[in-house]
Write a protein that holds these residues in place. Structure first.
Motif, PDB file in Angstrom:
ATOM      1  N   LEU A 142       0.857  -1.177   0.000  1.00 39.72           N
ATOM      2  CA  LEU A 142       0.000   0.000   0.000  1.00 39.72           C
ATOM      3  C   LEU A 142       0.900   1.235   0.000  1.00 39.72           C
ATOM      4  CD1 LEU A 142      -2.621  -1.066   2.718  1.00 39.72           C
ATOM      5  CD2 LEU A 142      -2.843  -1.253   0.234  1.00 39.72           C
ATOM      6  N   LYS A 143       0.387   2.355  -0.465  1.00 41.06           N
ATOM      7  CA  LYS A 143       1.172   3.595  -0.502  1.00 41.06           C
ATOM      8  C   LYS A 143       0.725   4.510   0.630  1.00 41.06           C
ATOM      9  CE  LYS A 143       2.379   3.672  -5.418  1.00 41.06           C
ATOM     10  NZ  LYS A 143       2.353   4.452  -6.684  1.00 41.06           N
ATOM     11  N   HIS A 144       1.577   4.581   1.649  1.00 48.39           N
ATOM     12  CA  HIS A 144       1.271   5.396   2.817  1.00 48.39           C
ATOM     13  C   HIS A 144       2.563   6.076   3.271  1.00 48.39           C
ATOM     14  CE1 HIS A 144      -1.265   6.783   5.945  1.00 48.39           C
ATOM     15  NE2 HIS A 144      -0.736   6.069   6.916  1.00 48.39           N
ATOM     16  N   ARG A 145       2.511   6.790   4.394  1.00 42.67           N
ATOM     17  CA  ARG A 145       3.687   7.545   4.842  1.00 42.67           C
ATOM     18  C   ARG A 145       4.761   6.655   5.457  1.00 42.67           C
ATOM     19  NH1 ARG A 145      -0.548  10.194   7.139  1.00 42.67           N
ATOM     20  NH2 ARG A 145       0.262  10.020   9.267  1.00 42.67           N
ATOM     21  N   LEU A 146       4.397   5.459   5.828  1.00 39.94           N
ATOM     22  CA  LEU A 146       5.333   4.458   6.338  1.00 39.94           C
ATOM     23  C   LEU A 146       5.201   3.206   5.482  1.00 39.94           C
ATOM     24  CD1 LEU A 146       4.704   4.582  10.206  1.00 39.94           C
ATOM     25  CD2 LEU A 146       6.649   5.527   8.990  1.00 39.94           C
ATOM     26  N   PRO A 147       6.186   2.308   5.524  1.00 43.49           N
ATOM     27  CA  PRO A 147       6.012   1.020   4.840  1.00 43.49           C
ATOM     28  C   PRO A 147       4.737   0.334   5.330  1.00 43.49           C
ATOM     29  CG  PRO A 147       8.289   1.294   5.525  1.00 43.49           C
ATOM     30  CD  PRO A 147       7.524   2.429   6.137  1.00 43.49           C
ATOM     31  N   THR A 148       3.850   0.019   4.399  1.00 45.94           N
ATOM     32  CA  THR A 148       2.518  -0.481   4.743  1.00 45.94           C
ATOM     33  C   THR A 148       2.118  -1.594   3.789  1.00 45.94           C
ATOM     34  OG1 THR A 148       1.899   1.760   5.474  1.00 45.94           O
ATOM     35  CG2 THR A 148       0.112   0.181   5.154  1.00 45.94           C
ATOM     36  N   THR A 149       1.485  -2.619   4.333  1.00 45.29           N
ATOM     37  CA  THR A 149       1.001  -3.702   3.484  1.00 45.29           C
ATOM     38  C   THR A 149      -0.487  -3.919   3.702  1.00 45.29           C
ATOM     39  OG1 THR A 149       1.548  -5.382   5.152  1.00 45.29           O
ATOM     40  CG2 THR A 149       3.204  -4.939   3.466  1.00 45.29           C
ATOM     41  N   GLY A 150      -1.155  -4.313   2.613  1.00 46.36           N
ATOM     42  CA  GLY A 150      -2.504  -4.826   2.713  1.00 46.36           C
ATOM     43  C   GLY A 150      -2.416  -6.338   2.843  1.00 46.36           C
ATOM     44  N   PHE A 151      -3.540  -6.974   3.101  1.00 49.37           N
ATOM     45  CA  PHE A 151      -3.564  -8.429   3.230  1.00 49.37           C
ATOM     46  C   PHE A 151      -4.716  -9.005   2.408  1.00 49.37           C
ATOM     47  CE2 PHE A 151      -1.765  -6.813   7.258  1.00 49.37           C
ATOM     48  CZ  PHE A 151      -0.486  -7.340   7.134  1.00 49.37           C
ATOM     49  N   LEU A 152      -4.438 -10.128   1.770  1.00 55.16           N
ATOM     50  CA  LEU A 152      -5.432 -10.820   0.960  1.00 55.16           C
ATOM     51  C   LEU A 152      -5.554 -12.254   1.456  1.00 55.16           C
ATOM     52  CD1 LEU A 152      -7.281 -10.857  -1.597  1.00 55.16           C
ATOM     53  CD2 LEU A 152      -5.273 -11.673  -2.861  1.00 55.16           C
ATOM     54  N   ILE A 153      -6.764 -12.636   1.826  1.00 55.36           N
ATOM     55  CA  ILE A 153      -7.018 -14.000   2.296  1.00 55.36           C
ATOM     56  C   ILE A 153      -7.804 -14.714   1.210  1.00 55.36           C
ATOM     57  CG2 ILE A 153      -8.045 -15.416   4.115  1.00 55.36           C
ATOM     58  CD1 ILE A 153      -7.815 -12.907   5.937  1.00 55.36           C
ATOM     59  N   LYS A 154      -7.207 -15.754   0.645  1.00 57.34           N
ATOM     60  CA  LYS A 154      -7.795 -16.461  -0.490  1.00 57.34           C
ATOM     61  C   LYS A 154      -8.102 -17.907  -0.123  1.00 57.34           C
ATOM     62  CE  LYS A 154      -6.518 -15.753  -4.669  1.00 57.34           C
ATOM     63  NZ  LYS A 154      -5.770 -15.683  -5.945  1.00 57.34           N
ATOM     64  N   GLU A 155      -9.325 -18.292  -0.344  1.00 56.98           N
ATOM     65  CA  GLU A 155      -9.747 -19.660  -0.084  1.00 56.98           C
ATOM     66  C   GLU A 155      -9.141 -20.618  -1.101  1.00 56.98           C
ATOM     67  OE1 GLU A 155     -13.949 -22.036   0.726  1.00 56.98           O
ATOM     68  OE2 GLU A 155     -13.956 -20.267  -0.571  1.00 56.98           O
ATOM     69  N   LYS A 156      -8.897 -21.850  -0.655  1.00 54.52           N
ATOM     70  CA  LYS A 156      -8.453 -22.927  -1.536  1.00 54.52           C
ATOM     71  C   LYS A 156      -9.485 -24.051  -1.465  1.00 54.52           C
ATOM     72  CE  LYS A 156      -4.338 -23.586   0.331  1.00 54.52           C
ATOM     73  NZ  LYS A 156      -2.925 -23.954   0.547  1.00 54.52           N
ATOM     74  N   HIS A 157      -9.563 -24.819  -2.531  1.00 53.05           N
ATOM     75  CA  HIS A 157     -10.518 -25.921  -2.547  1.00 53.05           C
ATOM     76  C   HIS A 157     -10.108 -27.016  -1.573  1.00 53.05           C
ATOM     77  CE1 HIS A 157     -13.183 -24.552  -5.614  1.00 53.05           C
ATOM     78  NE2 HIS A 157     -12.260 -24.486  -6.545  1.00 53.05           N
ATOM     79  N   GLY A 158     -11.085 -27.549  -0.862  1.00 55.88           N
ATOM     80  CA  GLY A 158     -10.865 -28.712  -0.017  1.00 55.88           C
ATOM     81  C   GLY A 158     -11.197 -29.969  -0.794  1.00 55.88           C
ATOM     82  N   LEU A 159     -11.443 -31.052  -0.081  1.00 50.71           N
ATOM     83  CA  LEU A 159     -11.804 -32.302  -0.745  1.00 50.71           C
ATOM     84  C   LEU A 159     -13.181 -32.174  -1.392  1.00 50.71           C
ATOM     85  CD1 LEU A 159     -10.623 -34.871   1.947  1.00 50.71           C
ATOM     86  CD2 LEU A 159      -9.454 -34.236  -0.174  1.00 50.71           C
ATOM     87  N   ARG A 160     -13.340 -32.800  -2.528  1.00 48.11           N
ATOM     88  CA  ARG A 160     -14.605 -32.731  -3.256  1.00 48.11           C
ATOM     89  C   ARG A 160     -15.677 -33.572  -2.573  1.00 48.11           C
ATOM     90  NH1 ARG A 160     -14.388 -31.450  -9.108  1.00 48.11           N
ATOM     91  NH2 ARG A 160     -12.433 -30.344  -9.466  1.00 48.11           N
ATOM     92  N   SER A 161     -16.911 -33.154  -2.754  1.00 45.50           N
ATOM     93  CA  SER A 161     -18.063 -33.881  -2.215  1.00 45.50           C
ATOM     94  C   SER A 161     -18.525 -34.914  -3.233  1.00 45.50           C
ATOM     95  CB  SER A 161     -19.190 -32.895  -1.904  1.00 45.50           C
ATOM     96  OG  SER A 161     -20.334 -33.564  -1.455  1.00 45.50           O
ATOM     97  N   MET A 162     -18.718 -36.150  -2.752  1.00 47.64           N
ATOM     98  CA  MET A 162     -19.085 -37.247  -3.642  1.00 47.64           C
ATOM     99  C   MET A 162     -20.601 -37.300  -3.871  1.00 47.64           C
ATOM    100  SD  MET A 162     -16.055 -38.412  -4.112  1.00 47.64           S
ATOM    101  CE  MET A 162     -16.472 -39.844  -5.103  1.00 47.64           C
ATOM    102  N   ILE A 163     -20.996 -37.803  -5.046  1.00 46.51           N
ATOM    103  CA  ILE A 163     -22.408 -38.061  -5.345  1.00 46.51           C
ATOM    104  C   ILE A 163     -22.721 -39.469  -4.835  1.00 46.51           C
ATOM    105  CG2 ILE A 163     -24.152 -38.205  -7.155  1.00 46.51           C
ATOM    106  CD1 ILE A 163     -22.348 -36.397  -8.867  1.00 46.51           C
TER     107      ILE A 163
END
Length: 305
Positions: A142-163
């Motif tokens: 991020l662009k701020h007056r001090l070194p700054t970071t944003g955060f991104l939380i991204k989901e990942k696929h788990g085990l598939r559900s069976m029919i």
């Protein structure tokens, strides 16, 4: 089973805690995991007021070293110590944070009964900070007056559900089921093939949450937060203070909406409001004029990603 993915706002003000608003802090829950994003002063009181169990937090992310984003951290860590916590805790934050914390504890003769690890963040490019079986956490600049970071939380696929009906009809062996749940087609020793598409339900869309604490208007953010389901973006000022926003490296509500629109996110959550605003609805209307699916963050409220 799809795990819960939600954000609870504990604080949404900037600089001074006024008008019943508190310094920045929010808790993200993904399934049974609890993550703390920034830790402003008063975080513990807010957590108690809204029945957020801070004892479940195992990972903390600090965006930058302005006090309204981390002054509550020493108190929280001390409370963990008084509570005889033994569960390890990891803090991701900018250079200098570990020195600030350890210096305080050295002079207060505080000895923590739990393992505490500091991981220094880098405010250049996108960086993977944390990997789990169901989600990853990234930092981005991020662009701020001090070194700054944003955060991104991204989901990942788990085990598939069976029919289940298909399993019963075809008497699918255990080895095939294990493979299919991982999304891998299976062929047995006799050459019989079991296809993922035929035996499993379609995967649900993956979800993501982007957190932009303090930043000047920066269109480059779109490369990091593109298509996020929920974006929290600071909206410290309104457009009549756009010059003030630029001088202090903050954004207006309208600029936050422009970032949301440019990044094709699904919903915008406004926050980090200046103490000059008692009434926040004008900021919301300003944002909605650009990006209709904008909402005000409210302390104590939980937002589903």
């Amino acid at each position: 089973m799809i795990p819960d993915f939600e954000v609870t706002i504990l604080g949404n003000t900037s600089s001074i805690p006024v008008h019943g608003r508190h310094h920045t802090a929010q808790v993200v829950r993904f399934g049974q995991d609890f993550l703390l994003l920034d830790c402003g002063e008063g975080m513990q009181l807010q957590a108690r007021a809204y029945k957020v169990k801070v004892s479940k937090i195992n990972t903390i992310f600090i965006s930058h070293l302005h006090g309204d984003h981390y002054y509550g951290l020493i108190g929280l860590l001390s409370s963990y110590s008084l509570g005889k916590r033994t569960t390890p805790l990891t803090i991701f934050g900018p250079k200098g944070l570990d020195e600030i914390i350890t210096t305080n504890f050295r002079y207060s003769n505080t000895k923590l009964p739990y393992p505490l690890e500091f991981v220094e963040t880098d405010n250049k490019g996108m960086n993977l900070l944390l990997q789990t079986p169901r989600y990853d956490v990234f930092s981005f600049p991020l662009k701020h007056r001090l070194p700054t970071t944003g955060f991104l939380i991204k989901e990942k696929h788990g085990l598939r559900s069976m029919i289940k009906e298909k399993l019963q009809e075809n008497k699918v062996p255990l080895e095939a089921i294990q493979s299919l749940r991982q999304g891998i087609d299976y062929t047995d020793a006799k050459g019989k093939s079991y296809k993922v598409k035929a035996f499993t339900h379609p995967l649900p869309p993956l979800r993501s949450y982007a957190y932009c604490s303090d930043t000047i208007y920066n269109p480059e953010l779109k490369q990091y937060i593109q298509h996020a389901d929920l974006l929290y973006h600071e909206s410290t000022f309104m457009e009549d203070n756009v010059e003030r926003a630029a001088t202090t490296y903050h954004s207006t509500a309208k600029q936050a909406a422009e970032i949301a629109k440019l990044s094709n996110v699904k919903k915008l959550l406004l926050g980090h409001f200046s103490s000059r605003y008692t009434e926040l609805n004008p900021l919301l209307q300003e944002a909605k004029s650009v990006f209709p699916n904008s909402i005000l963050s409210e302390e104590g409220q939980t937002y589903v990603v």
